[in-house]
Write an enzyme that holds these catalytic residues in place. Structure first.
Site, PDB file in Angstrom:
ATOM      1  N   LYS A 128      -6.600 -16.896  13.451  1.00 47.83           N
ATOM      2  CA  LYS A 128      -8.068 -16.925  13.497  1.00 47.83           C
ATOM      3  C   LYS A 128      -8.658 -15.631  12.941  1.00 47.83           C
ATOM      4  CE  LYS A 128      -7.865 -20.227  17.200  1.00 47.83           C
ATOM      5  NZ  LYS A 128      -7.776 -20.505  18.630  1.00 47.83           N
ATOM      6  N   GLN A 163      -8.682 -17.716  24.272  1.00 50.14           N
ATOM      7  CA  GLN A 163      -7.500 -18.486  23.881  1.00 50.14           C
ATOM      8  C   GLN A 163      -6.807 -19.084  25.107  1.00 50.14           C
ATOM      9  OE1 GLN A 163      -6.470 -19.049  20.599  1.00 50.14           O
ATOM     10  NE2 GLN A 163      -5.020 -20.453  21.554  1.00 50.14           N
ATOM     11  N   ASP A 183     -15.425 -23.075  20.368  1.00 50.61           N
ATOM     12  CA  ASP A 183     -14.350 -24.052  20.609  1.00 50.61           C
ATOM     13  C   ASP A 183     -14.910 -25.421  20.999  1.00 50.61           C
ATOM     14  OD1 ASP A 183     -11.830 -23.086  20.039  1.00 50.61           O
ATOM     15  OD2 ASP A 183     -11.614 -22.042  21.967  1.00 50.61           O
TER      16      ASP A 183
END
Ligand code: NAP
Length: 270
Positions: free
Chosen positions: A52, A96, A119
């Site tokens: 990322k 994460q 997300d």
């Protein structure tokens, strides 16, 4: 049979985003700034976050990686999230997953400001997605929709069978492909571990999305001739021939399924 090359598509999309960012910056806007919080030392998570950060560099975003120890408490993590929520320099951020067992991931998802929840896991974004309203969409399901759309694979009226009902992949991709939209309009069947006679459903699929995390679970006898197969599975299986000691295995037995398909994603070999 044609391979659906997700890597080539990702490169193309990043080129498009980079051009858009360059235009924005030329017009005086600040660079978009993405932050990521990584708690602990899960090696797969390390890899995902590194990708990322690299993707941010490629498209011209600023990025900030916040590394926290495995011993971080839920209260401490929520404090970092509150700081990012309130930081005007940060446009969006991710925490994460998975998190250490002492931290409840639901509390973390709820704590993220939905306007920065890139997300797309916050219930506000999930609800807006279900209603077909503009929102952040979860990456893997959105990637699947883009993979179909950009390969001009017809979805309208097709029977899409999704195997796996996780909040990250199975449920959202089912909902996204059932939307009344030109990139969806599928009739969707969502299967899971309690589905009886699973193969009777998968054999009906015009589009079969395997997202269960069981290596090579989908075999030729479970697939209709001419189906489109999207293999989401990425399970680490031991492989002494690899430097890392493992390889990534998909959920579909590629060698026997591929000859039956119209389109299929490649088998994971990394
Ligand atoms: P997950 O949370 O582990 O959920 C697995 C789902 O599969 C559950 O709904 C489970 O049913 C169902 N399932 C398990 N065994 C089954 C069986 N024998 N028959 C039918 N259904 C079964 O999975 P996930 O997080 O969605 O991940 C799935 C896979 O995709 C993993 O390999 C993961 O690493 C990979 N993944 C890839 C990406 C990517 O970007 N490529 C992103 C995320 C995940 P129940 O609900 O009944 O337990």
């Amino acid at each position: 049979m044609q391979l659906l090359d997700g890597k080539a598509l990702a490169t193309q999309i990043k080129t498009e985003i980079a051009a858009e960012v360059a235009r924005m910056v030329a017009n005086g806007a600040p660079k978009p700034h993405l932050a990521a919080i990584l708690v602990g030392n899960d090696s797969a998570s390390e890899t995902y976050v590194a990708h990322k950060v690299k993707a941010c560099q490629e498209v011209g975003f600023d990025s900030t990686l916040i590394r926290l120890s495995e011993q971080t408490t839920e209260a401490e993590l929520l404090d970092y999230i509150a700081q990012l929520n309130n930081d005007p320099q940060i446009d969006g951020f991710i925490v994460q997953l998975p998190l250490p067992p002492a931290i409840n991931p639901d509390n973390v998802t709820l704590a993220i400001d939905y306007r920065k929840d890139v997300d797309g896991f916050h219930p506000v974004n999930v609800g807006r997605m279900v209603q077909g309203l503009p929102c952040f969409l979860p990456a893997t399901p959105f990637g699947i929709v883009e993979l179909l759309r950009r390969n001009q694979i017809e979805t309208a009226g097709k029977h899409c069978v999704v195997v796996g009902r996780s909040n990250i992949v199975g449920k959202p991709v089912s909902m996204m492909l059932a939307q009344n939209s030109p990139t969806a309009n599928c009739t969707v069947t969502l299967c899971h571990s309690r589905t009886r006679n699973l193969a009777a459903y998968t054999r009906q699929a015009d589009i079969l999305i395997a997202a269960l995390g069981k290596p090579e679970f989908v075999t030729a006898d479970m697939v209709k001739q001419g189906a489109v197969i999207i293999d989401v599975g990425t399970t680490r299986v031991p492989d002494p021939s690899k430097k890392s000691g493992y390889r990534l295995a998909g959920d579909v037995k590629f060698d026997e399924v591929a000859p039956l398909c119209s389109y299929i994603t490649p088998y994971q070999v990394a």
